[in-house]
Design an enzyme around this catalytic site. Structure first.
Site, PDB file in Angstrom:
ATOM      1  N   TYR A   2       0.809  -1.227   0.000  1.00  9.30           N
ATOM      2  CA  TYR A   2       0.000   0.000   0.000  1.00  9.30           C
ATOM      3  C   TYR A   2       0.837   1.268   0.000  1.00  9.30           C
ATOM      4  CZ  TYR A   2      -4.811  -1.543   1.255  1.00  9.30           C
ATOM      5  OH  TYR A   2      -6.085  -2.031   1.269  1.00  9.30           O
ATOM      6  N   GLU A   3       0.313   2.302  -0.668  1.00  5.87           N
ATOM      7  CA  GLU A   3       0.849   3.669  -0.601  1.00  5.87           C
ATOM      8  C   GLU A   3       2.319   3.763  -0.975  1.00  5.87           C
ATOM      9  OE1 GLU A   3      -1.504   5.531  -0.456  1.00  5.87           O
ATOM     10  OE2 GLU A   3      -2.966   4.211   0.463  1.00  5.87           O
ATOM     11  N   GLY A   4       2.728   2.983  -1.954  1.00  6.76           N
ATOM     12  CA  GLY A   4       4.132   2.901  -2.334  1.00  6.76           C
ATOM     13  C   GLY A   4       4.781   1.756  -1.606  1.00  6.76           C
TER      14      GLY A   4
END
Length: 595
Positions: A437-439
């Protein structure tokens, strides 16, 4: 699966004793909100909601999952009722300013509350987590009209928010964004497809406010040509009530390894001429604005690692105390497996990592509050630099550790841990996404080295190193009671300092050195920071243990965990530093066509 017990006492110790509330309580914004009695009362109520309402839906939600049928997404049984209770309780509004309908509590209190939601039911918690990110983005960068139209309902939780970043061809490379936005008077018409949209469609709230990245026709190539738009599921009438359905729809839901109850949607925009969207800020500045939301989400995702570590640890300890197998060292009859040294090693590792990651997540929350509310501009600036530095570490180290702790939880259960009925496997499956997630965590590591470390030539990192080193004198005791902590932290800080120096100079002769060393450097950073915070916890426990009427057994537990961390986990810092300093040659040694 044993029932979830909200760890209110451990959370309270972390907030009030390890991190401390003195600096925040002195600020005008929080003088009332951080009174110990109020803070503990709020935590108690959050714990009751987490354990009594959300946790019972965790296992059933995993089995049932969200379902997409005839264009409609249904969340699992009980989720809609639980979300209505969540909104009615005012829980979504906890960290936001009263001026927009919030309750005005600091993130140092809101973060532990979010941990409780994620421990009890990670899939449920993802919905309010994304909504809070949308509030941050609109609150920081939206127009006055946009704030009036969207923030009150988002803050209350009556409406939910999403983050629409990536597309099928893009992955983490947002420069490849193709979604298109064409201006039509006061708004834009959006077309394109977005994937991996958490709670992109659901039945929990009457409206969903999508924060969407797209390109205008004359935008430059790359990330500099991306704009941010508010695209609501239902358009608003002049009086703020809901109007017609916008031109966007859910195409499908992803079939995932875990978090089955959380609907991860593929969204199509503009199938019938273009979805109405409203520009946030200026054109071509969208990625800058989106990072407000993304960085908040990165801290929240790291907290998910803490939350699942707590849940997996609780379950593993309960099982180890009841499972009778094998004879104890020294002879005798069969005993519960908790008495075997190797099982105890795993449980101690789980508990120590859970505590260390919790402290780091809360430390970042305190820095966040100081950056926003301190009266001194220099303190605000330094605190924001601390938040920026810690964000990739919290996201990656805490989520890595959360998965490792969940894996140890399966191992403690033995063969039955690999069987879904025990529930241990769900924690492992759910935890895995947080590392992506999120990078991905590799991207977080490169962000730490290439941006956060090199941007200011190591100023923020060295300031944090100095703060950690300032604790060393307090660990020197005549009776050497804190000797393992002092020696472990001292060695860890030297290793981290040497690795930091190396990376600041890396790249002159070895172009791959920084990227190849980024992941072990982030792990090193988290490990040493965790050791520093465990030492702070030990000092706090020693102070509390000496008080009249203290629960000496409870505080001795924290002392023992800190010593375990110093002796069993901190020594990894030396090996990680050696890996960082080895450069990139061995990583790139085999040609790609021979891999």
């Amino acid at each position: 699966m044993p029932p979830f017990e909200a760890p209110i006492r451990d959370i309270g110790f972390a907030i009030f004793d390890v991190i401390g509330t003195e600096r925040l309580a002195a600020l005008p914004a929080f003088q009332e909100m951080l009174a110990p009695d109020l803070g503990k009362a709020v935590l108690e109520e959050a714990g009751k909601f987490a354990a009594g309402v959300l946790a019972p839906l965790n296992r059933t939600g995993d089995r049932e999952g969200s379902v997409f049928e005839n264009g409609v997404v249904r969340t699992p049984k009980g989720f809609k009722k639980a979300y209505a209770a969540f909104v009615a309780g005012g829980w979504n509004a906890v960290p936001f300013e009263p001026a927009i309908g919030g309750q005005g509590f600091p993130w140092l209190l809101a973060t532990p509350i979010a941990e409780l939601w994620a421990s009890a039911n990670l899939a449920f918690s993802l919905c309010p987590m994304l909504t809070q990110g949308a509030i941050e983005a609109i609150g920081r960068h939206g127009s006055a009209e946009q704030k009036r139209a969207y923030l009150p309902k988002l803050v209350s939780g009556e409406w939910t928010g999403t983050m629409n970043l990536t597309e099928p061809q893009a992955g983490s490379d947002l420069a490849r964004t193709k979604a298109r936005a064409v201006r039509k008077g006061a708004h834009y018409r959006l077309t394109g497809q977005k994937i991996f949209i958490t709670y992109g469609e659901h039945d929990l709230a009457e409206n969903i406010v999508h924060m969407v990245l797209a390109r205008t026709p004359d935008a430059p190539e790359g990330t500099k040509g991306i704009s941010l738009f508010i695209v609501p599921k239902f358009l608003l009438k002049a009086d703020g009530s809901l109007g017609e359905r916008n031109d966007l729809r859910c195409v499908s839901l992803e079939h995932k390894l875990g978090i089955h109850a959380s609907p991860t949607a593929v969204l199509s925009y503009g199938d019938e001429g273009g979805a109405v969207g409203y520009l946030v800020g200026k054109e071509n500045e969208g990625l800058v604005y989106m990072f407000t939301m993304m960085n908040q989400a990165r801290l929240a995702v790291g907290l998910e690692g803490v939350a699942l570590a707590e849940r997996a640890t609780q379950q593993a300890i309960a099982y180890a105390k009841e499972r009778v197998q094998g004879r104890a060292a020294g002879g005798g009859g069969d005993v519960p497996i908790v008495r075997h040294a190797d099982v105890r090693r795993m449980l101690m590792t789980m508990k120590a990592y859970t505590e260390a990651t919790r402290y780091l997540a809360y430390l970042a929350a305190e820095a966040q509050d100081l950056a926003r509310h301190h009266v001194d501009a220099d303190v605000r600036k330094a605190s924001q630099a601390r938040v920026d530095l810690l964000t990739p570490v919290v996201k990656a180290w805490c989520s890595d550790v959360g998965f490792e702790v969940a894996s140890l939880g399966v191992q403690v259960h033995g063969g039955v841990g690999y069987i879904e009925e025990t529930g241990a496997a769900q924690h492992l499956r759910d935890a895995r996404i947080a590392m992506i997630y999120e990078g991905t965590n590799g991207i977080q590591a490169m962000d730490l080295v290439q941006r956060k470390l090199r941007h200011d030539r190591g100023k923020a990192a060295r300031a944090f190193l100095a703060d950690m080193a300032s604790l060393l004198p307090a660990l020197r005791r005549p009776d050497d009671a804190f000797g393992p902590l002092h020696r472990g932290l001292d060695a860890g800080l030297k290793a981290l300092g040497e690795a930091t120096d190396f990376l600041l100079e890396a790249g002159r002769d070895d172009p791959h050195a920084a990227d190849a060393g980024a992941a072990p450097y982030l792990r090193l950073f988290g490990t040493v920071a965790g050791g520093y915070l465990m030492a702070r916890a030990a000092l706090a426990a020693a102070r509390r243990q000496a008080e009249d009427g203290a629960d000496k057994v409870y505080f001795e537990t924290h002392l023992a965990l800190a010593r375990f961390y110093a002796e069993r986990i901190l020594p990894e810092a030396l090996a990680l530093a050696a890996a960082v300093r080895s450069g990139g040659a061995s990583v790139m040694a085999i040609p790609e066509d021979r891999l």
